[in-house]
Design an enzyme around this catalytic site. Sequence first.
Site, short mmCIF file in Angstrom:
data_model
loop_
_atom_site.label_atom_id
_atom_site.label_comp_id
_atom_site.label_asym_id
_atom_site.label_seq_id
_atom_site.Cartn_x
_atom_site.Cartn_y
_atom_site.Cartn_z
N GLY A 1 41.48 134.98 26.70
CA GLY A 1 41.65 133.58 27.11
C GLY A 1 40.47 133.05 27.91
N VAL B 1 41.98 124.16 23.19
CA VAL B 1 41.94 124.25 21.73
C VAL B 1 41.01 123.17 21.17
CG1 VAL B 1 43.34 123.92 19.64
CG2 VAL B 1 44.18 125.38 21.49
N ASP C 1 36.24 107.32 76.27
CA ASP C 1 36.95 106.36 75.42
C ASP C 1 38.46 106.58 75.66
OD1 ASP C 1 37.60 104.68 73.12
OD2 ASP C 1 38.02 106.58 72.09
N1 ADQ Z 1 48.10 131.39 17.95
C1 ADQ Z 1 47.15 131.67 18.83
N2 ADQ Z 1 46.58 132.88 18.81
C2 ADQ Z 1 45.66 133.21 19.71
N3 ADQ Z 1 45.24 132.43 20.68
C3 ADQ Z 1 45.76 131.23 20.76
C4 ADQ Z 1 46.74 130.79 19.87
N4 ADQ Z 1 47.07 129.55 20.23
C5 ADQ Z 1 46.35 129.25 21.31
N5 ADQ Z 1 45.55 130.25 21.62
C6 ADQ Z 1 44.56 130.27 22.72
O1 ADQ Z 1 45.23 129.99 23.95
C7 ADQ Z 1 44.46 129.11 24.73
C8 ADQ Z 1 45.34 127.91 25.05
O2 ADQ Z 1 44.75 127.11 26.00
P1 ADQ Z 1 45.18 125.63 26.20
O3 ADQ Z 1 44.20 124.98 27.10
O4 ADQ Z 1 45.25 124.94 24.91
O5 ADQ Z 1 46.64 125.64 26.80
P2 ADQ Z 1 47.57 126.44 27.88
O6 ADQ Z 1 48.76 125.57 28.05
O7 ADQ Z 1 47.87 127.81 27.46
O8 ADQ Z 1 46.71 126.50 29.20
C9 ADQ Z 1 46.76 125.94 30.53
O9 ADQ Z 1 45.45 126.20 31.07
C10 ADQ Z 1 44.41 125.61 30.32
C11 ADQ Z 1 43.09 126.00 30.98
O10 ADQ Z 1 43.00 125.47 32.24
C12 ADQ Z 1 44.57 124.10 30.26
O11 ADQ Z 1 43.63 123.60 29.35
C13 ADQ Z 1 45.97 123.71 29.81
O12 ADQ Z 1 46.15 122.32 29.91
C14 ADQ Z 1 47.01 124.44 30.61
O13 ADQ Z 1 48.30 124.12 30.15
C15 ADQ Z 1 43.25 128.71 23.93
O14 ADQ Z 1 42.12 129.38 24.41
C16 ADQ Z 1 43.57 129.16 22.50
O15 ADQ Z 1 42.49 129.64 21.78
#
Ligand code: ADQ
Length: 735
Positions: free
Chosen positions: A29, A387, A508
């Site tokens: 992540g 994403v 003051d």
């Molecule tokens: N099927 C799948 N398989 C593998 N990997 C997958 C996947 N679907 C998603 N991912 C990965 O999970 C991560 C998701 O991050 P997001 O920012 O989209 O949302 P998330 O709500 O988890 O994060 C929280 O933290 C982030 C970072 O601060 C904020 O952007 C967000 O708003 C907040 O809710 C991405 O790096 C993506 O590549």
Amino acid sequence: MKRLHIVSNRLPFSISFENDNPSLEPSVGGLATGMNSVYKDFEGKWIGWPGIASDTKSRKELQAVDRLLKEEGCKPVHLCEQEVEDFYEGFCNNTIWPLFHYFAQYVDFHASLWDAYINVNRKFADTILETAGQGDFVWVHDYQLMLVPQMVKSQRPDITIGFFLHIPFPSYEVFRILPWRDELLRGLLGADLIGFHTYDYQRHFLSSVRRIFGYEIVLNEVHIDGRIILVDSFPMGIDYDKFYKAALNIFHTPVKERSEVHNELEKYFLMSDGKHLILSIDRLDYSKGIPNRLRAFEKFLERNPDYRGNVTLVMLAVPSRDNVDHYKKLKSEVEELVGRINGLYGSINYTPVLYFYRSMPFQNLVELYSMCDVALITPVRDGMNLVAKEYVASRINQTGVVVVSEMAGVVKEMGEAIIINPNDEDQVAEAIQQAIEMPHSEQVRRISAMQERLRRYDVFKWAKDFVNALQKARKVQTEFLAKKITEEISREIVGRYKKASRRAIFLDYDGTLKGFVNNPNDAVPDMALIDLLNSITADERNILTIISGRERGSIGTWFKGMKLNLICEHGVWLKRYTGDWEMLSNASNSWMPVIKPILEAYVDRTPGSFLEEKNYSLVWHYRAAEVELGELRAKELKDVLTEMVANHRLEILEGNKVVEVKSSGINKGRAANKLLTGMNADFIMAIGDDWTDEYLFRDLPEDSVTVKVGIKHTSAAYKLETTDSVRQFLRLFSR
Ligand SMILES: Nc1ncnc2c1ncn2[C@@H]1O[C@H](COP(=O)(O)OP(=O)(O)O[C@H]2O[C@H](CO)[C@@H](O)[C@H](O)[C@H]2O)[C@@H](O)[C@H]1O
Ligand SMILES: O=P(O)(O)OC[C@H](O)CO
């Protein structure tokens, strides 16, 4: 720099067991990537929950887990099943998460969950306290740990604490719904730096701080109890090069070595020329707007029969928090919708929605990013949304279109995307069509502009910026402490005082000797203060002057008969204790009839504010007004007055919750110097708290002891925190 430790609810590893033997799988992540570049560089530890319920494992297994984590520089905080249920699933994901994402109707307000939140935050804080050395830095992440900063700061003020919130900070009207709102804010304010993805979240946070506690906020600094807290926005980036390079590799991979996903995607496009793939990727979370996305796609197919058979939505949903009820319901709703759309518009060789409820390896994720024509990102609320950024980074030929919700933080950095309101399904359906039909040159123009931006502000730059800001926070605090009067400095000042034979002391009144109250007439000096002043003037060598912006009436009455000089209205009036009131400056008040109606209009429009008329100045007080409205009106008023003051030779003074208009050239510095003429004072000291006292600090002779009350920037040589510390300090000069 000292060591920097990272603290997050989850550690950057997932743990699996085979025959009772644990093994670690690094998370891929965004947070893990960004933080790896930080905590290892600064020789810190990563503190967090390993993601397993500790009471479901034997002691031996847990010890093995701890050993593996130690090798990776991690320190585990173990949670038992009950804690996972009440803290993680409960207060974190069934109270804070829905509230901060504006799902107030989903919020669980159970006090037992709140208790679990406090207890688990305490566990994290204790682990930090065990780990951090003197003067170390700590960077705490996200909504699960909002109480940790205060818990650590109250025991170890030497640790500089940063906090970053990954989800939105909601507007005050939503935040105030929470019964524990004060405690959460106080928890956060233990940090020295608080970061958000966007300026809007920062604004919401500051607004809550202002409304709930009434603390003073100067630009992006909160000033409380002798501390300065910096608040800023840092839009989190991604590891841009990793996605870009992985996408490049995909196109250079020989056919034989390609993954199944890659081959399937390629087959799809080979079926005919007009094929399009729309991609949607999220954790299965109600904040991500998955049902409305599906309904919009259904509308698109309904309205565009020609595209049926040729446009497919690839929908990836990662299982998330599946023990929480609202997530279970969402899963069923999504499955139903997918079934309905596929039933309605599908055929033997066409499945409109390809739905995958699972996580995917990085390689497959990038294959999807780089081969789908459109990324459809429709959260109803999202802190940032990585994403969207990952999709853009994976478009090596600069084609592709992003459709993104205006409710996601990422939209601030994606002006070139097609921006939609996720609740407007018609608009989303149209956006899908617009994306599919977008000319190649326009796609390139838009994607290139976004790529340029995301490449520059990647996750490493983001982390570096935050760490730099954390270092700045320490510097600001250190500078404040450098001016603070310590015991040693007190001794040195008192030494000089004792040697002197004629000592002039200027004090003051409001905010220095006496705390602020809503009605200035109520700030009557208490007996303790009168005694203190009398005991200072009991020494014949001391010449004490109260120097105030107040009009003569109150000060004259309150200190009648005491051995004090009084200077009022910033230096218009002087009363030596031996004589009567005299005018120190030739002030004029002929301008008042012109300016007074303007101030009166502001009184009418700002409930709680009032006008004070002095002989030679007019003051608009807004301490009792609604905080934000008062500040807004004060800014407006200053703008309006600025245009008028030059013609009338006036000055605008901004004091503590007051805007004052007075004749120019009158100030406390001038007045004090006039009084000093011929006095032959060999020890001069001045103490004051606001902007009008800066004249005093600047204009008095250089070797004067000048003391600012509060933590704002000042030209005074020293600082004291509060009126109480002023009184304590003054006792050193009493008999
Ligand atoms: N099927 C799948 N398989 C593998 N990997 C997958 C996947 N679907 C998603 N991912 C990965 O999970 C991560 C998701 O991050 P997001 O920012 O989209 O949302 P998330 O709500 O988890 O994060 C929280 O933290 C982030 C970072 O601060 C904020 O952007 C967000 O708003 C907040 O809710 C991405 O790096 C993506 O590549
Ligand atoms: O899987 P969770 O519940 O730890 O949530 C991860 C999200 O990225 C939280 O911001």
